[in-house]
Design a protein around this motif. Structure first.
Motif, PDB file in Angstrom:
ATOM      1  N   ARG A 148       0.802  -1.230   0.000  1.00 58.94           N
ATOM      2  CA  ARG A 148       0.000   0.000   0.000  1.00 58.94           C
ATOM      3  C   ARG A 148       0.836   1.282   0.000  1.00 58.94           C
ATOM      4  NH1 ARG A 148      -4.735  -1.685   4.278  1.00 58.94           N
ATOM      5  NH2 ARG A 148      -5.632  -3.296   2.970  1.00 58.94           N
ATOM      6  N   GLN A 149       2.141   1.157   0.125  1.00 58.61           N
ATOM      7  CA  GLN A 149       2.992   2.337   0.203  1.00 58.61           C
ATOM      8  C   GLN A 149       3.179   2.979  -1.163  1.00 58.61           C
ATOM      9  OE1 GLN A 149       3.877   3.523   3.241  1.00 58.61           O
ATOM     10  NE2 GLN A 149       2.587   1.788   3.832  1.00 58.61           N
ATOM     11  N   GLN A 152       5.755   2.217  -4.904  1.00 62.74           N
ATOM     12  CA  GLN A 152       5.919   0.825  -5.339  1.00 62.74           C
ATOM     13  C   GLN A 152       5.500   0.728  -6.802  1.00 62.74           C
ATOM     14  OE1 GLN A 152       7.445  -1.175  -3.611  1.00 62.74           O
ATOM     15  NE2 GLN A 152       6.981  -0.929  -1.455  1.00 62.74           N
ATOM     16  N   ASN A 153       6.350   0.136  -7.625  1.00 63.79           N
ATOM     17  CA  ASN A 153       5.967  -0.047  -9.024  1.00 63.79           C
ATOM     18  C   ASN A 153       5.039  -1.260  -9.145  1.00 63.79           C
ATOM     19  OD1 ASN A 153       7.527  -2.438  -9.204  1.00 63.79           O
ATOM     20  ND2 ASN A 153       9.352  -1.261  -9.747  1.00 63.79           N
ATOM     21  N   ALA A 154       4.464  -1.418 -10.318  1.00 59.50           N
ATOM     22  CA  ALA A 154       3.467  -2.484 -10.525  1.00 59.50           C
ATOM     23  C   ALA A 154       4.060  -3.871 -10.288  1.00 59.50           C
ATOM     24  CB  ALA A 154       2.886  -2.384 -11.932  1.00 59.50           C
ATOM     25  N   GLU A 155       5.278  -4.090 -10.722  1.00 55.90           N
ATOM     26  CA  GLU A 155       5.912  -5.403 -10.543  1.00 55.90           C
ATOM     27  C   GLU A 155       6.118  -5.723  -9.061  1.00 55.90           C
ATOM     28  OE1 GLU A 155      10.186  -7.448 -11.536  1.00 55.90           O
ATOM     29  OE2 GLU A 155       9.342  -6.067 -13.026  1.00 55.90           O
ATOM     30  N   ARG A 156       6.584  -4.718  -8.299  1.00 53.35           N
ATOM     31  CA  ARG A 156       6.802  -4.914  -6.858  1.00 53.35           C
ATOM     32  C   ARG A 156       5.464  -5.139  -6.143  1.00 53.35           C
ATOM     33  NH1 ARG A 156       9.872  -6.839  -2.778  1.00 53.35           N
ATOM     34  NH2 ARG A 156       9.691  -5.551  -0.938  1.00 53.35           N
ATOM     35  N   ARG A 157       4.417  -4.418  -6.540  1.00 52.50           N
ATOM     36  CA  ARG A 157       3.093  -4.629  -5.932  1.00 52.50           C
ATOM     37  C   ARG A 157       2.594  -6.056  -6.177  1.00 52.50           C
ATOM     38  NH1 ARG A 157       0.876  -0.009  -3.956  1.00 52.50           N
ATOM     39  NH2 ARG A 157       1.605   1.938  -4.845  1.00 52.50           N
ATOM     40  N   LYS A 158       2.821  -6.541  -7.384  1.00 53.83           N
ATOM     41  CA  LYS A 158       2.418  -7.911  -7.715  1.00 53.83           C
ATOM     42  C   LYS A 158       3.195  -8.915  -6.859  1.00 53.83           C
ATOM     43  CE  LYS A 158       1.808 -11.032 -11.615  1.00 53.83           C
ATOM     44  NZ  LYS A 158       1.944 -11.222 -13.048  1.00 53.83           N
ATOM     45  N   GLU A 159       4.504  -8.695  -6.734  1.00 54.76           N
ATOM     46  CA  GLU A 159       5.341  -9.568  -5.895  1.00 54.76           C
ATOM     47  C   GLU A 159       4.874  -9.536  -4.437  1.00 54.76           C
ATOM     48  OE1 GLU A 159       9.986 -10.007  -4.405  1.00 54.76           O
ATOM     49  OE2 GLU A 159       9.434  -8.346  -5.725  1.00 54.76           O
ATOM     50  N   LEU A 160       4.558  -8.338  -3.932  1.00 49.66           N
ATOM     51  CA  LEU A 160       4.092  -8.208  -2.551  1.00 49.66           C
ATOM     52  C   LEU A 160       2.736  -8.887  -2.356  1.00 49.66           C
ATOM     53  CD1 LEU A 160       5.224  -4.546  -1.883  1.00 49.66           C
ATOM     54  CD2 LEU A 160       6.105  -6.605  -0.746  1.00 49.66           C
TER      55      LEU A 160
END
Length: 186
Positions: A148-149, A152-160
């Motif tokens: 939620r921070q 964060q790029n889209a790839e990192r959000r997907k990984e999270l």
């Protein structure tokens, strides 16, 4: 996040070392007890097998938590939250070796003396399950919070999101295993 990587690696390495260091002691105690009583070699083999399988399971969980922890910390934005969470994760992880030792001790005792008390085995095993559940819930919380921070790029959000879902799933599986295993042996 990079400042914490060395501490995390060292702490988990020590935890894994403590797990394996205690294993020969329990095995030697079991061998000694079997040689003093009229237990069969099959009973000794079963006792050692249970210990090695248990060690493998706990090793796998600790390694899994370690890898999640490092993946979450790699590009963390909220470092203050990660500092607090890292402390709790490391503390909780460090409690697993002593409780695992108790599980092995009481499991071996029960295998060698079937008339013995099961309650201490159940208590110590429940503690291990609860500790593992807490670890996975903290990891799931961190993944959800970090996703939620801003920044964060889209790839990192997907990984999270994947880290959150798998950590939460493993927490649920741990809770089900705790209820099932302890329910069977009660």
């Amino acid at each position: 996040g990079e400042n914490w990587i060395g501490l995390i690696d060292a702490t988990y390495a020590i935890i894994l070392t403590l797990l394996v260091i205690e294993l020969p002691t329990i095995i030697l105690d079991s061998i000694k007890e079997v040689s003093q009583e009229t237990h069969s070699a099959l009973t000794l083999a079963a006792t050692i097998g249970v210990m090695v399988i248990g060690y493998f399971a706990i090793f796998t969980v600790i390694y899994d938590v370690w890898s999640y922890h490092k993946a979450l910390l790699a590009d963390a934005i909220k470092l203050r939250l990660f500092a607090l969470s890292t402390g709790w994760l490391l503390f909780t992880s460090s409690l697993i070796p002593p409780f695992y030792y108790l599980v092995n001790h009481y499991a071996a005792d029960l295998l060698l003396h079937p008339e013995g008390s099961r309650k201490y085995l159940i208590y110590s095993r429940t503690c291990v399950f609860v500790l593992i559940l807490i670890l996975y819930l903290i990891l799931a919380f961190l993944a959800k919070f970090e996703k939620r921070q801003r920044g964060q790029n889209a790839e990192r959000r997907k990984e999270l999101q994947i880290l959150f879902e798998t950590a939460l799933s493993k927490g649920v599986i741990t809770a089900i295993a705790m209820i099932t295993v302890d329910g069977i042996f009660y």
